[in-house]
Scaffold this active site. Structure first.
Site, PDB file in Angstrom:
ATOM      1  N   ARG A 116      28.354 -70.264  26.689  1.00  0.00           N
ATOM      2  CA  ARG A 116      27.660 -70.962  27.763  1.00  0.00           C
ATOM      3  C   ARG A 116      28.715 -71.564  28.686  1.00  0.00           C
ATOM      4  O   ARG A 116      29.790 -71.968  28.247  1.00  0.00           O
ATOM      5  CB  ARG A 116      26.745 -72.063  27.216  1.00  0.00           C
ATOM      6  CG  ARG A 116      25.496 -71.532  26.506  1.00  0.00           C
ATOM      7  CD  ARG A 116      24.567 -70.819  27.472  1.00  0.00           C
ATOM      8  NE  ARG A 116      23.310 -70.418  26.879  1.00  0.00           N
ATOM      9  CZ  ARG A 116      23.063 -69.205  26.380  1.00  0.00           C
ATOM     10  NH1 ARG A 116      24.018 -68.288  26.371  1.00  0.00           N
ATOM     11  NH2 ARG A 116      21.870 -68.924  25.882  1.00  0.00           N
TER      12      ARG A 116
ATOM     13  N   GLU B  83      25.595 -72.108  37.090  1.00  0.00           N
ATOM     14  CA  GLU B  83      24.867 -70.842  37.261  1.00  0.00           C
ATOM     15  C   GLU B  83      23.551 -71.083  38.004  1.00  0.00           C
ATOM     16  O   GLU B  83      22.915 -72.114  37.807  1.00  0.00           O
ATOM     17  CB  GLU B  83      24.569 -70.219  35.883  1.00  0.00           C
ATOM     18  CG  GLU B  83      25.788 -69.733  35.149  1.00  0.00           C
ATOM     19  CD  GLU B  83      25.454 -69.119  33.792  1.00  0.00           C
ATOM     20  OE1 GLU B  83      24.252 -68.878  33.521  1.00  0.00           O
ATOM     21  OE2 GLU B  83      26.371 -68.881  33.007  1.00  0.00           O
TER      22      GLU B  83
ATOM     23  N   HIS C 207      26.487 -63.460  33.848  1.00  0.00           N
ATOM     24  CA  HIS C 207      25.723 -63.756  32.633  1.00  0.00           C
ATOM     25  C   HIS C 207      24.889 -62.540  32.201  1.00  0.00           C
ATOM     26  O   HIS C 207      23.678 -62.630  31.998  1.00  0.00           O
ATOM     27  CB  HIS C 207      24.826 -64.975  32.829  1.00  0.00           C
ATOM     28  CG  HIS C 207      24.448 -65.643  31.533  1.00  0.00           C
ATOM     29  ND1 HIS C 207      24.130 -66.968  31.438  1.00  0.00           N
ATOM     30  CD2 HIS C 207      24.334 -65.157  30.262  1.00  0.00           C
ATOM     31  CE1 HIS C 207      23.827 -67.270  30.181  1.00  0.00           C
ATOM     32  NE2 HIS C 207      23.941 -66.183  29.458  1.00  0.00           N
TER      33      HIS C 207
END
Length: 310
Positions: free
Chosen positions: A230, A259, A277
Site C-alpha cells: 500500500r 492514489e 496499482h
C-alpha cells in the site's frame, strides 16, 4: 428472492454478470453514486462488496440495518471499519490468496524494470541510441533480496527470488514458523543487509511510513526498493529525496500515497518506475477473486462457515 448487494468498486461486464446471478445488485462504483445508493437503498442492503482502498466506514455500516456480510474483493481491507463491523456481528471476508501470484509476478517485473533500466532503455532505443553510449546496469541474479512482510505474497516473491539464485531475508513482526529464510527483527537491519527491498506488508495505521528515511539510508546508494503493498507504507517525501540525491539507486512502485494521482515529486525522476496499482489485476486474478467472493457469499447465506474470513 435474491439478497440485495451494494457494490462499491468497478466491475467488468463479465464479473458484474456473475455477481448478478446471485444478488440483486445496487451498483455504486464512485463517490457520488455511493452516497446516493446508501441513502436510497441502505435499509434493504444485506451485503457489500468493496476493496481495501475503497473500504466501508462505520457511519455507512450504521445506515444499513440489515447488513450482515461484507467482502473485500482483494486481500487488503485497511479502509474497512473492521472493529465497528464486528461490533455489529457482521461476517467479514476478503480475497486472500486469489491474486498472490499476480502481485508477486508484478513485484518482479518492477524489480527487473528498475534495476535493468528497461523503460529508459526502451526510450533510448526508439531515439536511435546504441548500447555503447548508454550506462550499464547491475544483475538481479545472485543478489540479496529483502522482503518486508512474508505473508502469502511475500512467500511467493521469495520463491521467485530463489529462481534468480538470490539470498533471501525477511522482516515480520515475528519469525514465520517453519521458514528457512533469514529473519531480521527490524526493517532497518534488513535494508542494511539487502540489495533489493520488496515491500509486501499489509497497509493500515500500523505500517504507515514503515519505510522511512532511516530505512532508505540503510538500503544505501546501490539499493533498490519495490512497493506492491500500500502506498502509505512508504514515506513518499523521504523516497523522493533519496531518489533525487542518489541515496538509493531506484524504486519500482505499483502503489503510492495520494492514489489515484501519482506524487508530483516522483514524476520527473528517471530512477523510478511507476504503475497504477495494477499488481493484483489480471483476467485470472479477477476471475478468482469474484469466484471466491461468490463462494463465500453462498456459504454465508446458506448458514455455513466462510472460506476466507478476516
Amino acid at each position: 428472492m435474491k439478497p440485495s448487494l451494494l457494490v462499491l468498486i468497478p466491475l467488468k461486464d463479465a464479473s458484474r454478470a456473475s455477481v448478478e446471478t446471485a444478488f440483486d445488485v445496487v451498483y455504486a462504483p464512485d463517490a457520488a453514486q455511493r452516497t446516493a445508493a446508501i441513502a436510497t437503498h441502505g435499509e434493504t442492503i444485506r451485503a457489500v462488496l468493496t476493496n481495501g482502498t475503497t473500504g466501508l466506514t462505520a457511519a455507512e455500516i450504521d445506515r444499513m440495518p440489515q447488513l450482515e456480510f461484507v467482502s473485500a474483493l482483494g486481500a487488503g481491507y485497511e479502509n474497512l471499519a473492521v472493529d465497528h463491523a464486528r461490533s455489529r456481528d457482521l461476517v467479514l471476508v476478503n480475497g486472500a490468496g486469489t491474486n498472490d501470484h499476480c502481485v508477486a509476478d508484478h513485484a518482479f517485473a518492477l524489480l527487473l524494470a528498475v534495476v535493468r533500466d528497461v523503460p529508459q532503455l526502451d526510450q533510448a532505443t526508439r531515439k536511435g541510441a546504441w548500447r555503447d553510449t548508454l550506462p550499464m546496469h547491475p544483475n538481479v541474479s545472485g543478489k540479496r533480496l529483502g522482503i518486508v512482510g512474508l505473508g502469502n505474497i511475500g512467500e511467493k516473491v521469495a520463491r521467485r527470488g530463489a529462481g534468480f539464485d538470490m539470498e533471501i531475508g525477511y522482516h515480520n513482526r515475528k519469525p514465520r514458523e517453519g521458514s528457512p529464510l533469514r529473519y531480521f527483527d527490524s526493517v532497518q537491519g534488513l535494508a542494511q543487509w539487502c540489495d533489493f527491498l520488496v515491500v509486501a506488508t499489509p497497509g493500515g495505521a500500523g505500517t504507515r511510513h514503515l519505510i522511512d528515511k532511516a530505512v532508505l539510508d540503510a538500503l544505501g546508494p546501490d539499493g533498490f526498493v519495490v512497493n506492491v503493498s500500500r502506498g502509505s507504507v512508504v514515506d513518499t517525501a523521504a523516497l523522493a529525496d533519496a531518489l533525487a540525491a542518489g541515496a538509493i539507486a531506484g524504486a519500482g512502485l505499483d502503489v503510492y500515497e495520494g492514489e489515484p494521482h501519482p506524487p508530483e515529486a516522483l514524476l520527473t525522476l528517471r530512477n523510478v518506475v511507476l504503475t497504477p496499482h495494477v499488481g493484483g489485476r489480471s483476467p485470472e486474478a479477477i476471475t478468482a477473486s469474484v469466484d471466491n467472493f461468490l463462494a463465500n457469499a453462498r456459504r454465508h447465506f446458506a448458514g455455513e462457515a466462510v472460506l476466507t474470513p478476516i
